[in-house]
Design a protein around this motif. Sequence first.
Motif, short mmCIF file in Angstrom:
data_model
loop_
_atom_site.label_atom_id
_atom_site.label_comp_id
_atom_site.label_asym_id
_atom_site.label_seq_id
_atom_site.Cartn_x
_atom_site.Cartn_y
_atom_site.Cartn_z
N LYS A 48 0.93 -1.50 -0.11
CA LYS A 48 0.29 0.35 -0.43
C LYS A 48 0.85 1.33 -0.01
O LYS A 48 0.24 2.03 -0.77
CB LYS A 48 -0.98 0.12 0.95
CG LYS A 48 -1.98 -1.08 1.15
CD LYS A 48 -3.03 -0.78 2.29
CE LYS A 48 -4.02 -1.71 2.48
NZ LYS A 48 -5.21 -1.86 3.61
N ASP A 49 1.90 1.32 0.85
CA ASP A 49 2.58 2.19 0.83
C ASP A 49 3.46 2.84 -0.65
O ASP A 49 3.58 3.81 -0.95
CB ASP A 49 4.06 2.16 2.33
CG ASP A 49 3.15 2.70 3.27
OD1 ASP A 49 2.10 2.97 4.00
OD2 ASP A 49 4.23 2.21 4.24
N GLU A 52 1.61 4.45 -2.95
CA GLU A 52 1.21 5.33 -2.10
C GLU A 52 1.94 6.24 -2.73
O GLU A 52 1.89 7.19 -3.68
CB GLU A 52 0.73 5.42 -1.54
CG GLU A 52 0.60 7.32 -0.78
CD GLU A 52 -0.35 7.13 0.38
OE1 GLU A 52 0.38 8.08 1.28
OE2 GLU A 52 -0.64 6.40 1.55
N THR A 55 1.68 6.38 -6.71
CA THR A 55 0.41 7.55 -7.08
C THR A 55 1.54 8.78 -7.39
O THR A 55 1.49 9.79 -8.19
CB THR A 55 -0.44 7.36 -6.58
OG1 THR A 55 -0.58 5.94 -6.62
CG2 THR A 55 -1.86 7.81 -6.56
N ASN A 56 1.65 9.06 -6.19
CA ASN A 56 2.20 10.59 -5.87
C ASN A 56 3.40 10.81 -7.16
O ASN A 56 3.44 11.88 -7.54
CB ASN A 56 2.92 10.86 -4.19
CG ASN A 56 2.16 10.43 -3.16
OD1 ASN A 56 0.60 10.82 -3.88
ND2 ASN A 56 1.97 10.19 -2.42
#
Length: 104
Positions: A48-49, A52, A55-56
């Motif tokens: 998940k990290d 993220e 995505t960033n």
Amino acid sequence: MKSFLKLVGLSSAGLAVYLYSKKETPQEFFNNLKNEFLVKKEQVYSVKDAKENFTNSLANFKQQLPAINKVSNELKRDIDEFTFMIEPRIEEINKYIEDLNKKI
């Protein structure tokens, strides 16, 4: 209710056979199961990290894309200008080389 009891009985028998074949106590089995669960849970958080962060980074890249396109277009224009400027010189060099080759 009978089916549920049969399912519980078969599951218990299967667990007993598994524990016997692995030579584990029920406590060791549940500790291993708990540890494996915690490892998998940590891996899920790690994924998940990473998602993220990706995505960033992708959003940042998309934000910088106009600047990248501008630089790319300017670079292409500069290369075209350089090619246009150097082309006559290259032709002169090629003529000189042809003359040398004729003399040899």
